[in-house]
Design a protein around this motif. Structure first.
Motif, PDB file in Angstrom:
ATOM      1  N   THR A  20      -1.474  10.679   4.619  1.00 34.06           N
ATOM      2  CA  THR A  20      -1.564  11.594   3.484  1.00 34.06           C
ATOM      3  C   THR A  20      -0.274  11.646   2.669  1.00 34.06           C
ATOM      4  O   THR A  20      -0.190  12.397   1.693  1.00 34.06           O
ATOM      5  N   SER A  21       0.726  10.885   3.067  1.00 44.75           N
ATOM      6  CA  SER A  21       1.959  10.832   2.274  1.00 44.75           C
ATOM      7  C   SER A  21       1.654  10.292   0.894  1.00 44.75           C
ATOM      8  O   SER A  21       0.860   9.358   0.738  1.00 44.75           O
ATOM      9  N   ILE A  22       2.290  10.887  -0.108  1.00 46.11           N
ATOM     10  CA  ILE A  22       2.067  10.391  -1.472  1.00 46.11           C
ATOM     11  C   ILE A  22       3.052   9.268  -1.778  1.00 46.11           C
ATOM     12  O   ILE A  22       4.232   9.335  -1.401  1.00 46.11           O
ATOM     13  N   GLU A  40      11.013   7.018 -10.706  1.00 44.12           N
ATOM     14  CA  GLU A  40      12.416   6.948 -10.330  1.00 44.12           C
ATOM     15  C   GLU A  40      12.794   8.122  -9.425  1.00 44.12           C
ATOM     16  O   GLU A  40      13.489   7.957  -8.440  1.00 44.12           O
ATOM     17  N   HIS A  41      12.335   9.304  -9.811  1.00 42.60           N
ATOM     18  CA  HIS A  41      12.624  10.489  -9.001  1.00 42.60           C
ATOM     19  C   HIS A  41      11.309  11.120  -8.590  1.00 42.60           C
ATOM     20  O   HIS A  41      10.417  11.286  -9.411  1.00 42.60           O
ATOM     21  N   SER A  42      11.215  11.468  -7.315  1.00 43.23           N
ATOM     22  CA  SER A  42      10.006  12.186  -6.915  1.00 43.23           C
ATOM     23  C   SER A  42      10.301  13.671  -7.084  1.00 43.23           C
ATOM     24  O   SER A  42      11.410  14.137  -6.825  1.00 43.23           O
ATOM     25  N   PRO A  43       9.302  14.417  -7.543  1.00 43.93           N
ATOM     26  CA  PRO A  43       9.538  15.845  -7.783  1.00 43.93           C
ATOM     27  C   PRO A  43       9.781  16.564  -6.455  1.00 43.93           C
ATOM     28  O   PRO A  43       9.399  16.065  -5.394  1.00 43.93           O
ATOM     29  N   PRO A  44      10.429  17.705  -6.475  1.00 44.68           N
ATOM     30  CA  PRO A  44      10.632  18.468  -5.218  1.00 44.68           C
ATOM     31  C   PRO A  44       9.276  18.870  -4.666  1.00 44.68           C
ATOM     32  O   PRO A  44       8.382  19.288  -5.407  1.00 44.68           O
ATOM     33  N   MET A  45       9.112  18.673  -3.381  1.00 47.66           N
ATOM     34  CA  MET A  45       7.813  18.935  -2.763  1.00 47.66           C
ATOM     35  C   MET A  45       7.833  20.292  -2.074  1.00 47.66           C
ATOM     36  O   MET A  45       8.871  20.714  -1.559  1.00 47.66           O
ATOM     37  N   PRO A  46       6.686  20.933  -2.049  1.00 49.92           N
ATOM     38  CA  PRO A  46       6.619  22.175  -1.256  1.00 49.92           C
ATOM     39  C   PRO A  46       6.855  21.850   0.218  1.00 49.92           C
ATOM     40  O   PRO A  46       6.590  20.725   0.653  1.00 49.92           O
ATOM     41  N   PRO A  47       7.348  22.820   0.975  1.00 48.62           N
ATOM     42  CA  PRO A  47       7.588  22.551   2.408  1.00 48.62           C
ATOM     43  C   PRO A  47       6.278  22.281   3.137  1.00 48.62           C
ATOM     44  O   PRO A  47       5.199  22.600   2.655  1.00 48.62           O
ATOM     45  N   TYR A  48       6.388  21.694   4.261  1.00 45.95           N
ATOM     46  CA  TYR A  48       5.272  21.346   5.155  1.00 45.95           C
ATOM     47  C   TYR A  48       4.331  20.271   4.572  1.00 45.95           C
ATOM     48  O   TYR A  48       3.276  20.032   5.119  1.00 45.95           O
ATOM     49  N   THR A  49       4.653  19.676   3.443  1.00 40.79           N
ATOM     50  CA  THR A  49       3.860  18.505   3.051  1.00 40.79           C
ATOM     51  C   THR A  49       4.508  17.290   3.693  1.00 40.79           C
ATOM     52  O   THR A  49       5.720  17.291   3.936  1.00 40.79           O
ATOM     53  N   PRO A  50       3.727  16.267   3.981  1.00 40.66           N
ATOM     54  CA  PRO A  50       4.317  15.078   4.633  1.00 40.66           C
ATOM     55  C   PRO A  50       5.333  14.411   3.703  1.00 40.66           C
ATOM     56  O   PRO A  50       5.203  14.508   2.480  1.00 40.66           O
ATOM     57  N   PRO A  51       6.346  13.757   4.262  1.00 43.16           N
ATOM     58  CA  PRO A  51       7.369  13.113   3.421  1.00 43.16           C
ATOM     59  C   PRO A  51       6.730  12.055   2.512  1.00 43.16           C
ATOM     60  O   PRO A  51       5.724  11.444   2.869  1.00 43.16           O
ATOM     61  N   THR A  52       7.326  11.876   1.345  1.00 37.62           N
ATOM     62  CA  THR A  52       6.768  10.915   0.396  1.00 37.62           C
ATOM     63  C   THR A  52       7.283   9.513   0.695  1.00 37.62           C
ATOM     64  O   THR A  52       8.280   9.339   1.398  1.00 37.62           O
ATOM     65  N   LEU A  53       6.601   8.524   0.128  1.00 40.32           N
ATOM     66  CA  LEU A  53       7.033   7.122   0.284  1.00 40.32           C
ATOM     67  C   LEU A  53       7.423   6.597  -1.096  1.00 40.32           C
ATOM     68  O   LEU A  53       6.581   6.531  -1.995  1.00 40.32           O
TER      69      LEU A  53
END
Lengths: 747, 747
Positions: B658-660, B665-678
């Protein structure tokens, strides 16, 4: 891409002077034309014949170019020969004979006496009836200088008055033209006529210049003029450049009698777009030209060139050391020549000097003639000098260079052994050393004056003198010290170890390579001159060393340096662009500039567009769906836009300033009483080239080079962002190389 | 474009077998590498030395290639010579001497007797101690066929067991590889070893094949293997192809002793991307190879080739008529050969025949040997035959071809006049005519079998026989009918008007040209073979006619035909694409297909992407801003995507289905508890090539060719619409030429 075959409005699809052509469009037009003819050919016999004749017109054109340029080269050779001799005297039997022809049927057939035949009268004989004494010498000297000045004056005046483009070697400009630039009249009939005449005058004046480079220009003029006879080539700038590439090959072919070398020269040095089809045709043109010249036989020796040598003495591996030394000398001379010559030419451009071309030419001619006459090696024409230097001494050779002490201990008929030099050789060495200095200095000031001037021959002369000096030195060393370790393994006493003529040849190749940075074509030309595969390795060693040394001191060859000096937009195909910049760093508008000027596809009026045209100087405008979306539809050229609007205002009923211009395929139904719309989709290029803003410039440069673009649009995530023109690319390259970007003058 | 120097994940940026490389990416990588080395070189002396050695490694590589391929060619020549003679007999003094060496110091020095020296024993002498009589003949015949079968069996078995790629001439595959295709192992060490051995066997077996084409393959193997010693070339597919182009030139250079011709062959026939820098290096490699071979001196004549001729008899303009006739013959033979050979090869591919290569080779060998032995002109090796046909008859020549009636009325020492033919000539004519038919038929079945086989030599043999026949005919006609109008202006009685050897040469060039469609390189090779500029015009006339005739009957040369037969993705650079289709007609998806599969830059999960990968077979995916806007961001390769996701799942903490995946260039700040992005921007090609949907296909083809693309994206008004791959382009070209588009097998 619009259908150019219809060509609804005259002028659309043509170019202004000093502008770059769009290779992609030109090639498309030719393919459209070809397609139409092929399709029609099925309809009627007449169309079929037209189609076949169209296919063969290229070959016919090549044949004509070969014949014409070969004939012109022969004419130039014969006239230059006669006029060069005119400086020394005249033939009483017939004014139109040169020295050699005059004395052909003379009784004095020995080599020694061949210069003195009763029918040939030097000026002192004619004017004061004697050839002896100081006064006669002074008369001859005076007449020599006088004729030289007369020839030079005529040459520079003719160039100045009738065809300013006829000056120089022409190769830098031809390179630029072949890369897709337009210089109207540079290859026209006036240039051809004046260049042919003034070339003869310039060569005969005794200046330190050659006819080889200008012959390429002459051949290209022939090619360009003959293009007018063929529809296929007259109207298409890309096709015409194919023909010019072949003509350049024919030019070198007649200059050196080297058809293969000519084709390779055209491929390596001059041409930009050189499809393989052109290779084969160029070869044909070069062959025809060479054989035309050979049947004219200007040198009376059934050879194509004045300095054909045919010795086959083997060389030894150790000799590579002096050959490489000659290569180093050639590289140094090349780099030195390019630097000083460019500096002098820049001075001429920027100071008062440039305003007095006639005086400059006369001064240089006077200095050359005055310094050249006393030394027999500079008095003779440069090509004769090279021929003599390349020559290996036979037993019967009576020239000073061959004044060896004969011991006659060798078997007759075979190779002559190395012999000790006599007094003549030593004095010749001194004269050659002086000639070397004179040639080195005077050539720098000669190349670039307002007369036709090539520098193949002067460069080769410098190298040949240096090579001969080194060769004779080696020969004497081998004779007197054949017990030295470096010699004793391969050079026994009484053997023919060293051939000074070969050294001259290698030196000539090295110097020519240093100046022009030719590689394969240089070796092949020298190989065709000498007609033997055995000397390819020495020539290659020297050419390679020379190129490396010269490249280490300055990357550009003389032609590229002159292109840059003149600010032509030439995108060098050989140099890799090595910097890590991106398309966004180069594109216009720059970061703080106003936005890119665009047209919209369906919302601008004629007046809006006319305002944009008058307020900007861009040579074209991108067309977008709307200002907000910035989604690219196509690209329209300023010139086409102006012509179309003008035409519409004149002819199309009711088109006024408030008429809306549509670039779309269908214009929507308009309410009544609105002015009629102007549909311009037919002048819109619907396949403009685009790159993203993050594309590395090295790739952009590659695209410009390989596809021959004029401009390229830049997008970011699908939105139009900016534009890069060829001029921008060239400016960027100049900037990256720490050169003045403002030196690029044209687009 | 990502920084490939970091190369974070192994495997990213490499290619699968049978895939096309991306030239733009490879060249970018090399420039990055070069930039890094140049930048570092300012830091330390060691880095400077590294930089200089890197710059010169190309030259060192060329030197090694030249040395190695020259040596191998020498080895092959010597072994093939010895084994060919083994079929006839053996040297009692030393088994390792071939016939010529065995009899060198024999007393019988006259030409007539040179074949009979006591040390050389034919098989009949060895086995039944006699050389006379029918039985001895049968023994020799039998042994000849036996050896031929043995050699052929060994050759085909070795090829089949160890290196299937070693068969054929290799030139079609090398052309494909040079155009950017990957065939692993095709230029590997096993192929080199087996090809070298089996080439000797195949040539010695007496089959109608030559070693010239396979020598190009051998040289390319050398080049490829030597590339592994240099970092610069090992890792970069584009740079390696530059080396292979040079190696191909070296191969032709040793095959024909023609360094210039070799370079031109590589340029004209084999290479795809041939920058001028490569031209110079190729020339160097070709020269080194030629001189290595010459110092090995396999033919014992200090020449590079077996059929060096050195006559300089002039030819007359009228003779162009027979030369053009030979050209027509060559063109017809070329077209016939290509059609029948391709038909036969197709049969082999599609029927049971292809499953029994050993039997096929043995049958053809047996037929060839049985038919060849009785005729002395087919019994001798083909290159000897050509050499004899090229030769001009001297007074002392004792071969049957030179059995003229001597009248000795000419001045001695000069050229021999035309003489009436004797009985020997007439019988030779009959034998040659039979040999011609045999060669024509058997070559069709030989080329394409599972053994190394070139067709330069068989083609030349066919032409040389036809030419010699015509030449002797002309000679006799001129002798008996010198009063005919066509002769009497230039051919007086007792003069040497016709040189049959020249006709053989011209015929050879015509046939070779008809089969391979070479042009300039053909003429230059023939010119280097003969060493005289005077025959360039006849050669050119024949080559030109032959090409025109052959092209009229079928556009493809034999190599292109074989490339098409094998379905390789080769984009021919010589043919213009002449149809009026647009990019939208070629792109995928087609009109009624589902939409183009794209990735979005910031909204897809690992699982989404994995699903797309598993459901499709595309080799890459465009990345867009969003599905709605279809605005293009970049292009990502399937292979890189798979490797990166796999790698991330293994190593990067917490990357789950489920990682996005972010391509921004920059990934937006993610809400906590979401899986780390790739983040995969580093594998995204940010500068994909795009064209508009209305771009004519001719321009698209041009872009693919010149830039060496693998794929190109299609947009309409700034929106992504589709994709065109190289395979699509090739299929479209095939379709337009009414060929089966499914014949293109690879991408």
């Amino acid at each position: 891409m619009m259908d150019f075959l219809e060509e609804p409005i005259p002028g659309v699809g043509t170019y202004d002077d000093f502008n770059t052509i769009d290779w992609v469009r030109e090639k498309s037009r030719d393919r459209d034309r070809h397609r139409e003819i092929t399709n029609k050919s099925k309809e009627s016999t007449w169309a079929l014949i037209h189609s076949v004749s169209d296919a063969f017109s290229g070959w016919l054109l090549m044949l004509l170019i070969g014949l014409l340029s070969g004939s012109l080269a022969g004419l130039i050779d014969i006239s230059a020969h006669w006029m060069t001799d005119l400086k020394e005297g005249i033939c009483t039997e017939g004014l139109w004979f040169n020295h050699e022809h005059c004395c052909w049927d003379s009784d004095q057939v020995t080599f020694e006496e061949k210069d003195k035949c009763p029918k040939w009268n030097s000026w002192s004989q004619l004017l004061i009836s004697t050839e002896e004494g100081a006064f006669a010498y002074i008369v001859n000297y005076f007449m020599y200088v006088l004729w030289a000045l007369l020839f030079a004056f005529l040459a520079v005046s003719l160039v100045k008055v009738f065809a300013p483009y006829a000056c120089g070697s022409g190769i830098p400009e031809i390179k630029t033209i072949l890369s897709g630039f337009i210089i109207r009249g540079y290859l026209g009939k006036w240039t051809l006529i004046i260049k042919t005449i003034t070339l003869v005058l310039a060569v005969s004046s005794g200046l330190s210049l050659g006819k080889e480079g200008p012959l390429v220009h002459v051949a290209c003029c022939c090619g360009n003029i003959l293009c007018h006879c063929f529809n296929k080539y007259r109207k298409n700038e890309a096709k015409r450049r194919e023909v010019l590439s072949a003509a350049a090959a024919a030019g070198v072919s007649v200059a050196f009698g080297a058809p293969i070398g000519g084709v390779l020269f055209s491929l390596e040095e001059v041409s930009y777009y050189f499809p393989l089809k052109t290779l084969w045709r160029s070869f044909f043109a070069a062959l025809v030209a060479a054989f035309t010249l050979r049947s004219i036989n200007p040198f009376g020796n059934s050879r194509l060139v004045l300095f054909y040598v045919e010795f086959h003495t083997p060389w030894h591996l150790f000799e590579l050391v002096p050959f490489i030394l000659l290569g180093i000398f050639g590289g140094l001379w090349g780099a030195l020549f390019i630097r000083t010559n460019i500096a002098w030419c820049r001075k001429r451009k920027t100071t008062q000097l440039g305003k007095y071309p006639v005086i400059e030419v006369l001064v240089v001619t006077a200095i050359t003639a005055i310094l050249a006459f006393p030394n027999e090696y500079t008095r003779m024409s440069t090509s004769e000098l090279i021929s003599e230097l390349f020559n290996d001494c036979g037993l019967l050779d009576s020239s000073k260079l061959c004044d060896y002490e004969n011991h006659f201990n060798s078997s007759k008929g075979g190779d002559l052994p190395d012999r000790p030099a006599g007094a003549g050789v030593y004095s010749a060495m001194w004269q050659l050393a002086l000639a070397l200095i004179l040639k080195i200095v005077i050539t720098i000031f000669t190349f670039g004056m307002k007369i036709p001037s090539g520098l193949f021959i002067p460069s080769m002369a410098v190298g040949a003198i240096a090579g001969r000096l080194l060769g004779v030195g080696m020969e004497q060393m081998a004779y007197y010290h054949h017990d030295w370790a470096i010699f004793n393994s391969w050079c026994s006493q009484g053997a023919d170890c060293i051939t000074p003529g070969l050294y001259a040849m290698v030196g000539a190749a090295a110097c020519l390579g240093g100046v022009t940075r030719m590689t394969v074509s240089l070796v092949v030309i020298m190989f065709e001159l000498t007609g033997g595969l055995e000397y390819i390795v020495p020539l290659m060693a020297a050419a390679m060393t020379s190129k490396w040394v010269a490249d280490a001191l300055g990357r550009e060859g003389i032609y590229d340096a002159h292109i840059r000096l003149n600010g032509y937009p030439f995108l060098e195909a050989k140099e890799e662009f090595a910097h890590k910049t991106l398309a966004m760093d180069v594109m216009k508008p720059r970061r703080n500039d106003p936005l890119l000027t665009v047209l919209t596809q369906d919302s601008m009026t004629v007046e809006d567009v006319e305002t944009i045209i008058s307020e900007t100087t861009y040579s074209g405008f991108p067309v977008v769906v709307s200002r907000e979306s910035q989604r690219l539809v196509g690209f329209v050229l300023r010139r086409d836009l102006i012509i179309s609007i003008e035409n519409a205002r004149k002819k199309q009923d009711g088109v006024v300033s408030t008429s809306i211009i549509y670039f779309t395929e269908h214009s929507p139904p308009m309410p009544p009483y609105t002015p009629p719309t102007l549909k311009l989709r037919n002048i819109l290029d619907l396949s403009p080239f685009t790159v993203t803003d993050l594309t590395p410039m090295e790739i952009v440069v590659d695209i410009f080079r390989k596809l021959g673009l004029r401009q390229c649009l830049v997008t970011h995530n699908g939105r139009l962002l900016g534009i890069i023109t060829k001029k921008d690319v060239l400016k960027h390259i100049a900037q990256m190389a720490n050169q003045d970007p403002e030196s690029i003058l044209f687009n």
